[in-house]
Design a protein around this motif. Structure first.
Motif, PDB file in Angstrom:
ATOM      1  N   HIS A 248       0.838  -1.195   0.000  1.00  0.00           N
ATOM      2  CA  HIS A 248       0.000   0.000   0.000  1.00  0.00           C
ATOM      3  C   HIS A 248       0.883   1.260   0.000  1.00  0.00           C
ATOM      4  CE1 HIS A 248      -2.947  -2.990   1.787  1.00  0.00           C
ATOM      5  NE2 HIS A 248      -3.529  -2.573   0.684  1.00  0.00           N
ATOM      6  N   ARG A 249       1.922   1.163   0.795  1.00  0.00           N
ATOM      7  CA  ARG A 249       2.845   2.303   0.859  1.00  0.00           C
ATOM      8  C   ARG A 249       3.461   2.585  -0.512  1.00  0.00           C
ATOM      9  NH1 ARG A 249       4.850   4.085   5.365  1.00  0.00           N
ATOM     10  NH2 ARG A 249       4.282   2.136   6.379  1.00  0.00           N
ATOM     11  N   PHE A 281      -5.301   5.619  -2.140  1.00  0.00           N
ATOM     12  CA  PHE A 281      -5.044   6.388  -0.921  1.00  0.00           C
ATOM     13  C   PHE A 281      -4.143   7.583  -1.233  1.00  0.00           C
ATOM     14  CE2 PHE A 281      -5.675   2.299   1.725  1.00  0.00           C
ATOM     15  CZ  PHE A 281      -6.999   2.599   1.961  1.00  0.00           C
ATOM     16  N   GLN A 284      -6.071  10.250  -2.931  1.00  0.00           N
ATOM     17  CA  GLN A 284      -6.958  10.915  -1.969  1.00  0.00           C
ATOM     18  C   GLN A 284      -6.161  11.895  -1.124  1.00  0.00           C
ATOM     19  OE1 GLN A 284      -8.933   7.800   0.239  1.00  0.00           O
ATOM     20  NE2 GLN A 284     -10.349   7.311  -1.435  1.00  0.00           N
ATOM     21  N   VAL A 307     -14.630  -3.500  -2.012  1.00  0.00           N
ATOM     22  CA  VAL A 307     -15.201  -2.763  -0.899  1.00  0.00           C
ATOM     23  C   VAL A 307     -14.719  -1.314  -0.884  1.00  0.00           C
ATOM     24  CG1 VAL A 307     -15.430  -2.753   1.613  1.00  0.00           C
ATOM     25  CG2 VAL A 307     -15.299  -4.918   0.400  1.00  0.00           C
ATOM     26  N   VAL A 309     -13.776   2.537  -1.689  1.00  0.00           N
ATOM     27  CA  VAL A 309     -14.642   3.600  -2.202  1.00  0.00           C
ATOM     28  C   VAL A 309     -13.773   4.594  -2.944  1.00  0.00           C
ATOM     29  CG1 VAL A 309     -16.253   5.442  -1.631  1.00  0.00           C
ATOM     30  CG2 VAL A 309     -16.266   3.310  -0.318  1.00  0.00           C
TER      31      VAL A 309
ATOM     32  N   HIS B 248     -12.709  -6.966   5.059  1.00  0.00           N
ATOM     33  CA  HIS B 248     -13.110  -5.625   4.646  1.00  0.00           C
ATOM     34  C   HIS B 248     -14.617  -5.577   4.437  1.00  0.00           C
ATOM     35  CE1 HIS B 248      -8.749  -5.570   3.328  1.00  0.00           C
ATOM     36  NE2 HIS B 248      -8.845  -4.584   4.205  1.00  0.00           N
ATOM     37  N   ARG B 249     -15.110  -6.629   3.824  1.00  0.00           N
ATOM     38  CA  ARG B 249     -16.550  -6.687   3.574  1.00  0.00           C
ATOM     39  C   ARG B 249     -17.328  -6.656   4.888  1.00  0.00           C
ATOM     40  NH1 ARG B 249     -18.608  -8.297  -0.961  1.00  0.00           N
ATOM     41  NH2 ARG B 249     -16.645  -9.306  -1.507  1.00  0.00           N
ATOM     42  N   LEU B 277     -10.651  -0.865   8.343  1.00  0.00           N
ATOM     43  CA  LEU B 277     -10.577  -0.338   6.982  1.00  0.00           C
ATOM     44  C   LEU B 277     -11.907  -0.571   6.258  1.00  0.00           C
ATOM     45  CD1 LEU B 277      -8.939   1.034   4.820  1.00  0.00           C
ATOM     46  CD2 LEU B 277      -7.959  -1.171   4.188  1.00  0.00           C
ATOM     47  N   PHE B 281     -14.386   2.279   4.632  1.00  0.00           N
ATOM     48  CA  PHE B 281     -14.991   2.230   3.298  1.00  0.00           C
ATOM     49  C   PHE B 281     -16.508   2.299   3.405  1.00  0.00           C
ATOM     50  CE2 PHE B 281     -11.116  -0.342   1.738  1.00  0.00           C
ATOM     51  CZ  PHE B 281     -10.489   0.794   1.264  1.00  0.00           C
ATOM     52  N   GLN B 284     -17.573   5.788   4.126  1.00  0.00           N
ATOM     53  CA  GLN B 284     -17.413   6.621   2.927  1.00  0.00           C
ATOM     54  C   GLN B 284     -18.558   6.374   1.971  1.00  0.00           C
ATOM     55  OE1 GLN B 284     -13.520   5.737   1.367  1.00  0.00           O
ATOM     56  NE2 GLN B 284     -12.448   7.011   2.877  1.00  0.00           N
ATOM     57  N   ALA B 285     -18.936   5.114   1.835  1.00  0.00           N
ATOM     58  CA  ALA B 285     -20.030   4.775   0.920  1.00  0.00           C
ATOM     59  C   ALA B 285     -21.336   5.409   1.380  1.00  0.00           C
ATOM     60  CB  ALA B 285     -20.171   3.262   0.830  1.00  0.00           C
ATOM     61  N   PRO B 303      -0.091  -2.414   7.759  1.00  0.00           N
ATOM     62  CA  PRO B 303       0.511  -1.373   6.933  1.00  0.00           C
ATOM     63  C   PRO B 303      -0.543  -0.492   6.253  1.00  0.00           C
ATOM     64  CG  PRO B 303       1.591  -3.471   6.530  1.00  0.00           C
ATOM     65  CD  PRO B 303       0.463  -3.749   7.466  1.00  0.00           C
ATOM     66  N   SER B 304      -1.669  -1.082   5.866  1.00  0.00           N
ATOM     67  CA  SER B 304      -2.688  -0.300   5.169  1.00  0.00           C
ATOM     68  C   SER B 304      -3.231   0.819   6.054  1.00  0.00           C
ATOM     69  CB  SER B 304      -3.837  -1.202   4.714  1.00  0.00           C
ATOM     70  OG  SER B 304      -4.322  -1.961   5.797  1.00  0.00           O
ATOM     71  N   ALA B 306      -1.732   2.829   8.030  1.00  0.00           N
ATOM     72  CA  ALA B 306      -0.896   4.032   8.006  1.00  0.00           C
ATOM     73  C   ALA B 306      -1.084   4.800   6.708  1.00  0.00           C
ATOM     74  CB  ALA B 306       0.574   3.654   8.175  1.00  0.00           C
ATOM     75  N   VAL B 307      -1.521   4.085   5.672  1.00  0.00           N
ATOM     76  CA  VAL B 307      -1.591   4.677   4.345  1.00  0.00           C
ATOM     77  C   VAL B 307      -3.007   5.145   4.011  1.00  0.00           C
ATOM     78  CG1 VAL B 307      -1.126   4.238   1.905  1.00  0.00           C
ATOM     79  CG2 VAL B 307       0.289   3.158   3.639  1.00  0.00           C
ATOM     80  N   ALA B 308      -3.993   4.565   4.687  1.00  0.00           N
ATOM     81  CA  ALA B 308      -5.393   4.911   4.389  1.00  0.00           C
ATOM     82  C   ALA B 308      -5.608   6.411   4.551  1.00  0.00           C
ATOM     83  CB  ALA B 308      -6.322   4.142   5.317  1.00  0.00           C
ATOM     84  N   VAL B 309      -6.649   6.902   3.926  1.00  0.00           N
ATOM     85  CA  VAL B 309      -6.996   8.321   4.051  1.00  0.00           C
ATOM     86  C   VAL B 309      -8.400   8.411   4.615  1.00  0.00           C
ATOM     87  CG1 VAL B 309      -7.340  10.489   2.824  1.00  0.00           C
ATOM     88  CG2 VAL B 309      -5.509   8.923   2.124  1.00  0.00           C
TER      89      VAL B 309
END
Lengths: 361, 361
Positions: A248-249, A281, A284, A307, A309, B248-249, B277, B281, B284-285, B303-304, B306-309
């Motif tokens: 992801h990074r 990401f 965004q 999933v 968005v 995630h779902r 996460l 999502f 957001q939806a 790790p995701s 830290a990167v998510a927004v």
DNA sequence: TTGACATATGTAACTAGTTTCATCAACCTC
DNA sequence: GAGGTTGATGAAACTAGTTACATATGTCAA
């Protein structure tokens, strides 16, 4: 402990042992019963016990029951090592994958393990960190410890690994890669075609300037093949490639690099979904909206893509199916000497929300 | 049979074998050399060869060199099965994890495998699908095929597994769980404390109505412990729990359920980052903005996150360290009979952007 | 009644290592 | 020079199974 006590008592009437136990501080790590013990208890020869285990049909019914009873009483389980030594069958295979960190391999391995275990085969997983030297070393030690077959990722490998496979002629199946001409049977998708599917979709949507974000090409033939597939597509748009780490990074960093360019692309094509989500990401974070400002397409179809968005348009790769088929093929190759033929699995475009037609200005 | 042919050629100069080869359709799968072959070639006894392998110090220098040369010439690798049969050491351990699909276990296993392989131990991975019956079955077959130790996840298991461990007294380490009182050594974090860390953070930020989204509690003591940790925290806010699938779902679905409630929570606490996460999502939806409309906190620090927004505030669990420590402890337990003591690893709050102070209205 | 054959089982040799014990030479001491 | 100790090596027994071959019994036809 209990077992040893039991066997000794049973076989040698060493009743004194009971008092021994009292003086022992460490309860000794009990030995398990062996064939001879069972034979003695059942009053038959070791050969008969062996027959009960391997070809019960030839043993007379009441003998069989006697032996079975002894086996149950002693909780006898045949030693896998001793079996392996005679039969040459160790009943495990090795899988060499670049990493467990990418869900695509984790999903593949889950299916592989499930199917192998239905065939009474265990799986030893070795990760190679996408390094062909490490791959060869781990393959060697898998062979040394007696792996009956190997599942390997991709078709390009070090000379050491090719040598090993040639010398030992061990059943080995290449996955994540389809090539009917490959010396080893391949079970996988056509990486060039898969990438083309994604690019063609963007082309059909009218995109012309496309940024491609992909993982390292070094020691990774899948990525190289996908890239050359893209270049081979008869299409007149413009491709710019960005190599990054598959994470992801890495994807987020790819997005930053794309945004730092003077001209933004129409669309971004990521050669794996992990990278695609990272790119999403990253975009965004830069305040860029997908798909309004830029379309985004991935490859893999990880669960997260459906999933996210917006949901990420991607190419579905049937990795679970690949795991099942590879396990089946390897199991049959091992047991029946039946060398499997290459099998091509098809990618499938999953149209979702992250890619839309290019807005005419 | 094949072995005989090979050995004959080598040892007795039966050159006719060349012509044999021509008449054979199947290029025979050449067997590897064994101790006797090496001994014959080196002109020493099998005992000496064995010594060269196991205690080279006691062998005279020039004998050692002769044997070494023979070993190299024959590309001799000792049979793991034959070694296992005498020494009882199979040099592999088994790990029972719920799934490979959650990156937290994949990361743990990667570290485990890496560290075990430094100790010359192989790892057989078995997934249990979070089903304690399956877990017991797979544990049994790992033991049957000769696993020297087990890594298991969580402290609650079926009677069958407890029985197995008691009977065999096999080295087994519980991970993802810390409890000094547990009969088996635990190496992991205090799940109650970890959950409290997350909740306390939200409490400190002023949140009072908190939705907790978590995975199944059935057959999962880690989740149960985290939940009871939350309930045990001296805090007067209001907790509503939502059980969903760890994916995630599942997280997205949790978000939908939360949004369908008449009153929105101040914050959402997810007991794993995968779910967090998914919740992000899902929100957001639904058009809900994190953190402005609702704060979000996870646990795991994938790790995701830290990167998510926005980047997800979470509790870092040192799973790689856990893998290393578990591998070390198990390896030492196996080789030195040195039963490890429980080890508590600390979670660490990672403050990021998804959780902010509750806006006073 | 005998020979032919199948069925069921046992004996012992095999798989590939480790390990115990014996042997023999070299060196040291008295 | 006899006796003791050490060092290096080999013969053979051992690990836990499988399997080739031998043997004992039973059935059936000639």
């Amino acid at each position: 402990m209990k077992l040893v006590t039991y066997v000794n008592t049973f076989l040698n009437e060493q009743i004194k042992r009971t008092s021994n136990t009292l003086t022992q501080k460490t309860p000794e790590p009990k030995k398990r019963a062996n064939l001879r013990d069972v034979a003695k208890v059942a009053g038959v020869s070791v050969a008969t016990v062996s027959r009960v285990l391997n070809e019960p049909g030839v043993v007379k019914k009441d003998t069989l029951e006697k032996v079975q009873a002894a086996i149950d009483a002693l909780k006898f389980v045949p030693s896998a090592a001793a079996r392996a030594i005679n039969s040459g069958r160790t009943r495990f295979v090795g899988a060499l994958v670049p990493t467990l960190d990418n869900a695509i391999f984790a999903r593949f391995l889950a299916a592989l393990e499930r199917t192998l275990s239905e065939r009474q085969l265990s799986l030893i997983v070795a990760t190679t960190d996408s390094d062909l030297e490490i791959e060869a070393e781990k393959a060697q030690s898998l062979v040394d410890i007696g792996a009956e077959g190997l599942i390997i990722t991709g078709a390009a490998h070090s000379d050491a690994l090719h040598d090993l496979l040639n010398r030992t002629m061990l059943p080995a199946i290449v996955t994540s890669f389809y090539d009917a001409e490959n010396p080893l049977p391949t079970i996988g998708y056509d990486n060039a075609a898969v990438a083309q599917l994604a690019l063609q979709h963007l082309a059909d949507l009218g995109h012309r300037r496309i940024a491609v974000v992909h993982g390292p090409v070094h020691d990774n033939d899948r990525t190289r093949t996908r890239l050359s597939g893209l270049r081979a597509l008869p299409w007149t748009g413009e491709l710019t490639t960005y190599e990054t780490e598959i994470s992801h990074r890495g994807g987020a960093e790819g997005a930053r690099r794309i945004c730092s360019q003077p001209q933004k692309p129409d669309a971004i094509l990521c050669l794996s979904d992990v990278v695609a989500l990272g790119v999403l990401f990253g975009l965004q974070a830069e305040g860029i909206t997908v798909p309004d400002d830029v379309s985004l397409v991935g490859i893999d179809d990880l669960p997260s893509s459906a999933v996210a968005v917006p949901a990420i348009t991607t190419v579905h790769l049937p990795v679970s199916q690949m795991g099942e088929k590879a396990a089946d093929a390897l199991a049959r190759w091992i047991s029946d000497q039946e060398r499997p033929s290459a099998e091509r699995l098809e990618g499938r475009l999953m149209e979702r929300q992250s890619a839309i037609p290019l807005r005419s200005i």
